[in-house]
Design a protein around this motif. Structure first.
Motif, PDB file in Angstrom:
ATOM      1  N   GLN A   1      10.027  -6.774   5.785  1.00 43.41           N
ATOM      2  CA  GLN A   1       9.967  -6.937   7.244  1.00 43.41           C
ATOM      3  C   GLN A   1       8.903  -6.021   7.838  1.00 43.41           C
ATOM      4  N   LEU A   2       8.823  -4.799   7.315  1.00 41.41           N
ATOM      5  CA  LEU A   2       7.832  -3.840   7.794  1.00 41.41           C
ATOM      6  C   LEU A   2       6.419  -4.365   7.525  1.00 41.41           C
ATOM      7  N   ILE A   3       6.210  -4.903   6.319  1.00 41.58           N
ATOM      8  CA  ILE A   3       4.882  -5.414   5.960  1.00 41.58           C
ATOM      9  C   ILE A   3       4.510  -6.604   6.842  1.00 41.58           C
TER      10      ILE A   3
ATOM     11  N   VAL B   1      -0.235  -1.363   0.790  1.00 42.50           N
ATOM     12  CA  VAL B   1      -0.554  -2.556   1.579  1.00 42.50           C
ATOM     13  C   VAL B   1      -1.589  -2.218   2.646  1.00 42.50           C
ATOM     14  N   LEU B   2      -1.439  -1.062   3.274  1.00 43.72           N
ATOM     15  CA  LEU B   2      -2.407  -0.640   4.293  1.00 43.72           C
ATOM     16  C   LEU B   2      -3.806  -0.546   3.702  1.00 43.72           C
ATOM     17  N   GLY B   3      -3.890  -0.024   2.471  1.00 42.73           N
ATOM     18  CA  GLY B   3      -5.195   0.072   1.820  1.00 42.73           C
ATOM     19  C   GLY B   3      -5.831  -1.292   1.640  1.00 42.73           C
ATOM     20  N   HIS B   4      -5.020  -2.284   1.212  1.00 40.51           N
ATOM     21  CA  HIS B   4      -5.545  -3.645   1.048  1.00 40.51           C
ATOM     22  C   HIS B   4      -5.997  -4.228   2.384  1.00 40.51           C
ATOM     23  N   LEU B   5      -5.197  -4.032   3.404  1.00 40.66           N
ATOM     24  CA  LEU B   5      -5.520  -4.595   4.718  1.00 40.66           C
ATOM     25  C   LEU B   5      -6.791  -3.971   5.300  1.00 40.66           C
TER      26      LEU B   5
END
Length: 527
Positions: free
Chosen positions: A485-487, A449-453
């Motif tokens: 929740q973390l995302i 997800v971090l990579g996408h963001l």
């Protein structure tokens, strides 16, 4: 209820007539009649008090215009004062007439009159006759000297109690336990009188040397109730003594705080902070024994609500207030950190107690890696003296929400490969019960997800829906899952730091709110 009101009004008229007869004639017959009716009159007084305590002073006089006359006649009758608990109940009734914040001269005059009558009651059975003869000879009326007499009696008793506290084991000069108990009992109906504050404070601070508490529980309860309702104001040292000596009072203070937080329609973090500071609990918690009780009640609330974000946010605000109070009280800790957090690693507690804002940005990564290492060792290797397992370490970590925010910001604002130590910290923050394998899976998911963001942050245009899709928030996964929740936490932080993120912030928050359980920051207004 209506019938009880009618009955009380009828009884009121009956006893008003009786008191008038007893007051006008002091023959043997009236004295005998008084004695015959003492038990019934005391029962009437008890019912009267139950009715009066539910009204304010103005309402009382609207319903019972001659209540002051009735109580005055009773207070000047020695037979009534000497009978059983009548004296105590009369004091309770009189205290109901007092205006806590007098608005005009009539209310102020009423307060002075009540204080004079109370002084008369307290002195009547011992030396009223001698005092009256002496003051009358000097030309003073009772209304002039009774308030001063009460104040002097209180100051004298308070001074005696302070000496009693200093005398220690000098048994010849110490006040007897029986007298201390009696004093605390007498104070119960007088708690809210301003002139009695020094005596209340002296009783709370004065520690006896008996193995059991000698002050009456009713005294502690009455003082605590008056503090919670802001009817009296005592020094913090006296409040601390109260909560150390009477655990139910401390528990009630915590429940009172919870009730205020729950009953408030919309709690922003600043409002929560006001409630917490107003409770005096952070200041009192500078004493480790009080801190540990308060902390344990927070822990119970957290467990009962399955880790509700609102409770976590409240714990974090309380911790900020507590640390501020600790710094004001003493620049150096009076007690070892171990006394506040007995089941966690002292080195971990020391690091977490730092204010994240005091850490230079260049040292963020190093500090966060160090925290991650200490937590991981405590959780997985059970070193550094941790005896409470993952839950104990997690409970300590969530006290300091600033570190989790710093982790999210570091991950989102760095183009480098996300450090495993920081991914572990966030995964542990949101799911302390996971085993190593589950936590590793969460870390892989968050890394993707971090990579996408980060890729989207370089995009010329942002949309809330694209952001939600990139973060995987539009799938049918359980919104309550820790990874989700973390995302959501990362999404909210992303719109804060990404260029142009503020333009879609409202839409993102709406989508996050609709998708399920929110991060604590979406439950409350901004500070």
């Amino acid at each position: 209820m209506a019938q009880e009101s009618v009955d009380l009004s009828c009884d009121y008229q009956f006893w008003m007539q009786k008191l008038s007869v007893w007051d006008q004639a002091s023959t043997l017959g009236t004295q005998q009649d008084t004695c015959v009716h003492l038990a019934r009159f005391q029962e009437f007084l008890r019912k009267m008090y139950e009715a009066l305590k539910e009204m304010d002073s103005n309402t009382i006089f609207e319903r019972f215009p001659t209540i002051d006359q009735l109580l005055a006649k009773a207070c000047w009758n020695p037979f009534i004062l000497a009978y059983d608990e009548s004296q105590k109940i009369l004091i309770w009734c009189l205290c109901c007439l007092i205006n806590k914040e007098p608005q005009n001269s009539r209310q102020s005059k009423l307060n002075s009159w009540v204080q004079g009558v109370l002084s008369h009651i307290l002195s009547a059975l011992r030396f009223d006759k001698e005092v009256a003869l002496f003051t009358q000879g000097l030309g003073y009326a009772p209304i002039d000297y009774y308030p001063g007499l009460l104040k002097n009696m209180v100051l004298s008793l308070a001074s005696e109690l302070r000496e009693n506290h200093l005398n220690g084991f000098n048994t010849q000069r110490r006040m007897t336990p029986e007298r201390l108990a009696s004093l605390s009992r007498v104070c119960v109906p007088l708690i809210t009188l301003p002139d009695v504050d020094p005596l209340v404070e002296a009783l709370l601070v004065c520690h006896g040397h008996e193995p059991q508490e000698i002050l009456q529980p009713e005294f502690f309860e009455a003082v605590n109730e008056a503090i919670l309702l802001k009817k009296i104001s005592l020094p913090m040292s006296a409040v601390v003594c109260l909560w150390l000596r009477h655990l139910p009072s401390l528990e009630k203070a915590m429940l009172h705080l919870f009730e205020k937080l729950i009953s408030s329609e919309r709690n922003c973090l600043r409002r929560i902070e006001c409630f917490i500071k107003d409770s005096s609990l952070p200041q009192a918690a500078c004493h480790p024994a009080i801190f540990r009780v308060v902390d344990e009640m927070f822990r119970c609330a957290l467990l009962e609500t399955d880790g509700a974000p609102e409770i976590i946010a409240t714990i974090q605000v309380f911790m900020q207030c507590f640390l501020e109070a600790l710094e004001k009280e003493n620049k150096q800790l009076r007690f070892a950190l171990k006394t506040y957090f007995p089941y966690t690693s002292p080195s971990l507690a020391m690091v977490l107690l730092q204010d994240p804002q005091d850490v230079p940005r260049g040292c963020w990564l190093q500090t966060l890696k160090h925290i991650s290492e200490l937590l991981r060792e405590a959780v997985e290797d059970q070193t550094h003296g941790s005896r409470g397992g993952p839950l104990e370490s997690w409970f300590l970590f969530i006290h300091f929400g600033g570190w989790a925010e710093m982790v999210a910001e570091q991950l989102l604002r760095s183009a480098a490969e996300p450090p495993a130590a920081l991914l572990w910290l966030l995964a542990f923050y949101y799911s302390p019960h996971d085993g190593r394998q589950q936590r590793a899976q969460t870390m892989v998911q968050v890394k993707a997800v971090l990579g996408h963001l980060l890729a989207m942050s370089r995009s010329s245009s942002l949309s809330a829906r694209d952001l939600q899709t990139a973060a995987g928030q539009d799938t049918e996964t359980d919104p309550r899952a820790p990874a989700q929740q973390l995302i959501r936490h990362l999404l909210l932080n992303f719109v804060l730091w990404a260029p142009g993120g503020h333009t879609i912030a409202r839409d993102v928050i709406t989508l996050v709110s609709l998708s399920g359980v929110q991060h604590p920051s979406t439950h409350f207004c901004c500070r």
